[in-house]
Design a protein around this motif. Structure first.
Motif, PDB file in Angstrom:
ATOM      1  N   SER A  21      17.065 -18.377  23.737  1.00 20.02           N
ATOM      2  CA  SER A  21      17.721 -18.430  22.926  1.00 20.02           C
ATOM      3  C   SER A  21      17.087 -18.027  20.970  1.00 20.02           C
ATOM      4  O   SER A  21      16.226 -17.784  21.277  1.00 20.02           O
ATOM      5  CB  SER A  21      18.558 -19.866  22.228  1.00 20.02           C
ATOM      6  OG  SER A  21      17.088 -20.537  22.023  1.00 20.02           O
ATOM      7  N   GLU A  35      15.650 -14.730  22.670  1.00 19.48           N
ATOM      8  CA  GLU A  35      16.849 -14.478  23.283  1.00 19.48           C
ATOM      9  C   GLU A  35      16.561 -12.474  22.846  1.00 19.48           C
ATOM     10  O   GLU A  35      16.684 -11.550  23.534  1.00 19.48           O
ATOM     11  CB  GLU A  35      17.808 -14.306  23.098  1.00 19.48           C
ATOM     12  CG  GLU A  35      19.215 -13.670  23.541  1.00 19.48           C
ATOM     13  CD  GLU A  35      20.424 -14.434  23.292  1.00 19.48           C
ATOM     14  OE1 GLU A  35      21.454 -14.328  24.132  1.00 19.48           O
ATOM     15  OE2 GLU A  35      20.506 -15.138  22.424  1.00 19.48           O
ATOM     16  N   GLU A  45      22.108 -20.595  29.646  1.00 27.75           N
ATOM     17  CA  GLU A  45      22.158 -19.029  29.210  1.00 27.75           C
ATOM     18  C   GLU A  45      21.209 -18.037  29.603  1.00 27.75           C
ATOM     19  O   GLU A  45      21.390 -17.346  29.288  1.00 27.75           O
ATOM     20  CB  GLU A  45      21.839 -20.189  27.424  1.00 27.75           C
ATOM     21  CG  GLU A  45      22.869 -21.060  27.215  1.00 27.75           C
ATOM     22  CD  GLU A  45      22.315 -21.385  25.428  1.00 27.75           C
ATOM     23  OE1 GLU A  45      21.131 -20.931  25.395  1.00 27.75           O
ATOM     24  OE2 GLU A  45      23.156 -22.422  25.466  1.00 27.75           O
TER      25      GLU A  45
END
Length: 255
Positions: free
Chosen positions: A15, A19, A42
């Motif tokens: 994230s 990310e 995710e």
């Protein structure tokens, strides 16, 4: 491609800034290990995105506050890609509490994730670099608050200040092995950790007014600097911090 066949581990990689680093590194040909401690879905989605674009990435669940998990994370890169070339110590948390309000538990959690993980991650990565030969790179995602006080977020500032000295000292100690250690110090970045600021128009107005470039950084702004530092184009940089803040430290004091 700037990072073709480079093996990179990114902590907190599923994230925010992490990310963006994963996507940017993979786009430049790197083989990426995505460390995560939560939200495995995710991580899977991110790996699918990398692979759909022709890149290579694998995930590893590791709590970076635990040296044993850091060993597992580094070993994942070695087992999957044959070696480790770059460790990006990106994982971080904050409590946004003052000196008077910070509990022992608050302090321990922030220091464990933000500084202890970088210390032992650097140690473990360095031992791997020396064992395999050829040098290596540790990139710490620090903050302008390694140097710039942020009242009301003291444990975070203490951790980032520690990372600054870790980078400087480790860079000096490890230079003889061809190992570089560099900090990247972002200013305000549009990530989930700053969501409360982004959701408040008055806070955003004040923040943008304090930034000479008049905008928050996007995660890609930081990821692009990671790619540069991990490439051969930055091979003489070590034991230092690269500030990526839109000029905020020069444009305002005590924000």
């Amino acid at each position: 491609m700037l990072l073709r066949d480079t093996s990179i581990v990114v902590t907190g990689g599923n994230s925010g800034i992490g990310e963006a680093i994963v996507l940017a590194a993979a786009a430049e040909g790197a083989n990426v290990v995505v460390d995560y401690v939560s939200h495995p879905d995710e991580t899977t989605s991110l790996i699918d995105k990398v692979e759909a674009a022709g890149g290579h990435a694998v995930g590893v669940e590791a709590d970076v506050s635990r040296p044993a998990d850091l060993h597992t994370m580094i070993q994942k890169a070695v087992d999957t890609y044959g070696r480790l070339d770059v460790l990006v110590n990106n994982a971080g948390i904050e409590t946004r509490t003052s000196l008077l309000d910070t509990t022992e538990d608050d302090f321990d959690k922030v220091l464990a994730v933000d500084m202890k993980s970088a210390f032992f991650g650097t140690q473990i990565a360095a031992k791997q670099f020396i064992s395999q030969g050829g040098g290596g790179l540790v990139l710490n995602i620090s903050s302008v608050h390694e140097d710039w006080p942020m009242p009301g977020n003291i444990a975070y500032c203490v951790a980032k200040g520690g990372i600054r000295m870790l980078t400087r000292t480790a860079g000096v100690e490890l230079g003889e092995h061809g190992i570089r250690v560099v900090n990247i110090a972002p200013g305000a970045v549009a990530t989930p950790i700053n969501a409360s600021t982004e959701d408040d128009p008055e806070k955003m107005k004040k923040l943008k007014a304090a930034i000479p470039l008049r905008r928050m950084a996007q995660p890609d702004d930081i990821a692009d600097v990671v790619v540069f530092l991990a490439s051969g184009k930055a091979g003489y940089m070590t034991a230092t911090t690269v500030v990526v803040d839109g000029g905020i430290m020069q444009g305002s004091v005590g924000l």
